[in-house]
Design an enzyme around this catalytic site. Structure first.
Site, PDB file in Angstrom:
ATOM      1  N   ARG A 220       1.007  -1.201  -0.080  1.00 44.16           N
ATOM      2  CA  ARG A 220      -0.013   0.071  -0.047  1.00 44.16           C
ATOM      3  C   ARG A 220       0.934   1.203   0.152  1.00 44.16           C
ATOM      4  O   ARG A 220       0.692   2.500  -0.763  1.00 44.16           O
ATOM      5  CB  ARG A 220      -1.081  -0.070   1.180  1.00 44.16           C
ATOM      6  CG  ARG A 220      -1.566   1.243   1.220  1.00 44.16           C
ATOM      7  CD  ARG A 220      -2.944   1.255   2.173  1.00 44.16           C
ATOM      8  NE  ARG A 220      -2.637   0.616   3.411  1.00 44.16           N
ATOM      9  CZ  ARG A 220      -2.125   0.477   4.809  1.00 44.16           C
ATOM     10  NH1 ARG A 220      -1.259   1.846   4.760  1.00 44.16           N
ATOM     11  NH2 ARG A 220      -1.909  -0.231   5.570  1.00 44.16           N
TER      12      ARG A 220
ATOM     13  N   TYR B  71     -17.545  16.115 -15.118  1.00 38.11           N
ATOM     14  CA  TYR B  71     -17.689  14.590 -15.287  1.00 38.11           C
ATOM     15  C   TYR B  71     -18.740  14.155 -14.020  1.00 38.11           C
ATOM     16  O   TYR B  71     -18.367  14.554 -12.854  1.00 38.11           O
ATOM     17  CB  TYR B  71     -16.315  13.781 -14.888  1.00 38.11           C
ATOM     18  CG  TYR B  71     -16.321  12.343 -15.067  1.00 38.11           C
ATOM     19  CD1 TYR B  71     -16.718  11.709 -15.917  1.00 38.11           C
ATOM     20  CD2 TYR B  71     -16.175  11.662 -13.637  1.00 38.11           C
ATOM     21  CE1 TYR B  71     -16.849  10.001 -16.070  1.00 38.11           C
ATOM     22  CE2 TYR B  71     -16.462  10.331 -13.841  1.00 38.11           C
ATOM     23  CZ  TYR B  71     -16.621   9.570 -14.800  1.00 38.11           C
ATOM     24  OH  TYR B  71     -16.808   8.450 -14.904  1.00 38.11           O
TER      25      TYR B  71
ATOM     26  N   ASP C 272      -8.432  18.478 -14.312  1.00 35.88           N
ATOM     27  CA  ASP C 272      -8.420  17.035 -14.728  1.00 35.88           C
ATOM     28  C   ASP C 272      -8.312  17.217 -16.041  1.00 35.88           C
ATOM     29  O   ASP C 272      -8.877  17.656 -17.143  1.00 35.88           O
ATOM     30  CB  ASP C 272     -10.010  16.771 -14.561  1.00 35.88           C
ATOM     31  CG  ASP C 272     -10.534  15.356 -15.098  1.00 35.88           C
ATOM     32  OD1 ASP C 272      -9.700  14.693 -15.897  1.00 35.88           O
ATOM     33  OD2 ASP C 272     -11.738  14.904 -14.547  1.00 35.88           O
TER      34      ASP C 272
ATOM     35  N   LYS D  96      -8.767   5.921 -19.236  1.00 40.88           N
ATOM     36  CA  LYS D  96      -9.154   6.377 -20.490  1.00 40.88           C
ATOM     37  C   LYS D  96      -7.667   6.406 -21.321  1.00 40.88           C
ATOM     38  O   LYS D  96      -7.258   5.396 -21.748  1.00 40.88           O
ATOM     39  CB  LYS D  96      -9.639   7.665 -20.474  1.00 40.88           C
ATOM     40  CG  LYS D  96     -10.650   7.833 -19.282  1.00 40.88           C
ATOM     41  CD  LYS D  96     -11.917   7.158 -19.524  1.00 40.88           C
ATOM     42  CE  LYS D  96     -12.918   6.774 -18.205  1.00 40.88           C
ATOM     43  NZ  LYS D  96     -13.345   8.072 -17.522  1.00 40.88           N
TER      44      LYS D  96
HETATM   45  C1  LIG Z   1     -13.690   8.613 -16.344  1.00 39.97           C
HETATM   46  C2  LIG Z   1     -13.592   9.915 -15.916  1.00 39.97           C
HETATM   47  C3  LIG Z   1     -13.198  10.246 -14.312  1.00 39.97           C
HETATM   48  C4  LIG Z   1     -13.265   9.000 -13.341  1.00 39.97           C
HETATM   49  O1  LIG Z   1     -12.353   8.240 -13.814  1.00 39.97           O
HETATM   50  P1  LIG Z   1     -12.461   6.648 -13.111  1.00 39.97           P
HETATM   51  O2  LIG Z   1     -11.251   6.100 -13.596  1.00 39.97           O
HETATM   52  O3  LIG Z   1     -13.759   6.140 -13.876  1.00 39.97           O
HETATM   53  O4  LIG Z   1     -12.942   6.740 -11.548  1.00 39.97           O
HETATM   54  C5  LIG Z   1     -12.705  11.543 -14.262  1.00 39.97           C
HETATM   55  N1  LIG Z   1     -13.068  12.457 -14.933  1.00 39.97           N
HETATM   56  C6  LIG Z   1     -13.184  12.220 -16.347  1.00 39.97           C
HETATM   57  C7  LIG Z   1     -13.055  13.578 -17.335  1.00 39.97           C
HETATM   58  C8  LIG Z   1     -13.395  11.148 -16.920  1.00 39.97           C
HETATM   59  O5  LIG Z   1     -13.658  10.937 -17.972  1.00 39.97           O
END
Ligand SMILES: *Cc1c(COP(=O)(O)O)cnc(C)c1O
Length: 379
Positions: free
Chosen positions: A46, A98, A170, A195
């Site tokens: 961890r 999001y 983000d 992603k």
């Molecule tokens: C998918 C996504 C998230 C969240 O991420 P996870 O890996 O699904 O927890 C946050 N911000 C954006 C822009 C996303 O597309």
């Protein structure tokens, strides 16, 4: 080192034991100690794991940061950032956010006394009136999901610095291939590595990257104390994904452009949302801030018919109807019935998420096949 070299070599060294070119998957929870405290920098997975560590150094490198931290999901990474705050602190966030971030902010952290303001940031000046002595964090997402709005990170950063407020971006949609927010004044970059960074729709992961040592130490404390880390196998997969990020992104951008232009010329299509069009309201900022315009394209059909939109996404054969984005394969989604179904119709329509809106994550297949698929599905 330039970007394309960094994706492959940034922060990386060959395995010390046998010279393995890729870091081994250290599938272990713990590490032998010769005497209490006598270890090689790794005590418990961890807290530290060599495979995750290799990934974290790669993440820092591609975002031009000094420290990377990998988490079990994008939301776990966001959760760690908000845990920097105390009850009574205020956050100013992008309004077209999001959905999972919005849910985390309003349904978890508001209960702990953190105050969130959701602000239309395409005009960065709108932020100023929400700033007070309790404001501790500005949360920016650009391009936004699914409307592809663009926020001027530099302009927001100037305001954040003036008032000594942390700025987090983000960067999931753009990736460091298109923009590197730490270089234009952001303090924290966040990714859903699920992603584009992972890029193959086979892992869920999150990441934070920072320059400042103090901030990195605070976030590391939270990462270890709250424990939302990712495993070594997933760390390996994302590290492998990052090595082709630049060539994948190049093709995502090329195909995204071709799809956007095809849709724009289609007689049945009403609006196409893609920041590369000169008619996009923040095209100039996108052009200055981003290297290219990415592979995400949203559109609506004339007549704005809910059933017709459902039919289009059902008819697609190469585009898979699915949530998520950023993988090599093309995906299509219908926000009104999928990701944004829980938001009341009137409220979602205020941000442009109308019944016929379809969001495409344009993959890296042959563009002729993608266009032919859209053609047969839209009719
Ligand atoms: C998918 C996504 C998230 C969240 O991420 P996870 O890996 O699904 O927890 C946050 N911000 C954006 C822009 C996303 O597309």
């Amino acid at each position: 080192m330039k970007f394309n070299t960094k994706t492959i070599h940034g922060g990386q060294e060959h395995d010390k034991a046998y010279g393995a070119v890729m870091p081994p998957i250290y599938q272990t929870s713990t590490y032998a100690q010769s005497t209490p405290g006598g270890h090689k920098g790794y005590e418990y997975s961890r807290s530290q794991n060599p495979t995750r560590h290799a990934l974290e150094k790669a993440l820092a490198s591609i975002e031009n940061g000094n420290y990377g931290l990998a988490f079990g999901s994008g939301l776990a990474a966001i959760d760690a950032v908000i845990k920097l705050l105390n009850p009574g602190d205020e956050v100013i966030s992008t309004n077209d956010l999001y959905g999972g971030s919005y849910r985390l902010f309003t349904q978890i952290f508001e209960r702990f006394g953190i105050v969130f303001h959701f602000v239309e940031m395409e005009n960065a000046k709108n932020i100023e009136s929400y700033i007070n002595t309790n404001t501790k964090l500005i949360w920016v997402e650009t391009p936004t999901n699914p409307m592809m709005n663009i926020i001027d990170v530099k302009a927001v950063a100037e305001m954040a610095q003036k008032h000594q407020i942390l700025l987090a971006v983000d960067n999931t949609f753009a990736t460091p291939y298109l923009q590197q927010p730490l270089d234009i004044g952001a303090d924290i970059v966040m990714h859903s590595a699920t992603k584009y960074l992972g890029g193959h729709s086979d892992v869920v992961m999150g990441a934070l990257i920072v320059k400042d040592k103090d901030l990195a130490e605070k976030l590391y404390f939270i990462q270890n104390a709250s424990g939302a880390v990712c495993g070594p196998q997933d760390s390996f997969l994302v590290l492998r994904g990052i090595k082709t990020l630049h060539i994948r992104m190049q093709r995502h951008c090329e195909n995204g452009r071709a799809v956007a232009e095809y849709l724009k010329a289609h007689p049945k299509i009403e609006n196409v949302y893609w920041p590369g069009f000169e008619s996009h309201p923040n095209h100039d900022i996108a052009k200055a801030q981003m290297k290219d315009f990415g592979g995400m394209v949203s559109f609506t059909t004339k007549g704005n018919n809910y059933k017709e939109a459902i039919k289009i996404v059902e008819n697609l054969k190469i585009f898979t109807l699915a949530e998520s984005l950023g993988g090599v394969e093309s995906l299509a989604g219908h926000p009104a019935s999928m990701t944004h179904a829980s938001i009341p119709k009137e409220k979602r329509e205020q941000t442009g998420i109308v019944d016929s809106l379809i969001r495409l994550s344009v993959g890296i297949e042959d563009i002729e096949d993608l266009i032919a698929d859209l053609k047969q599905a839209i009719g």
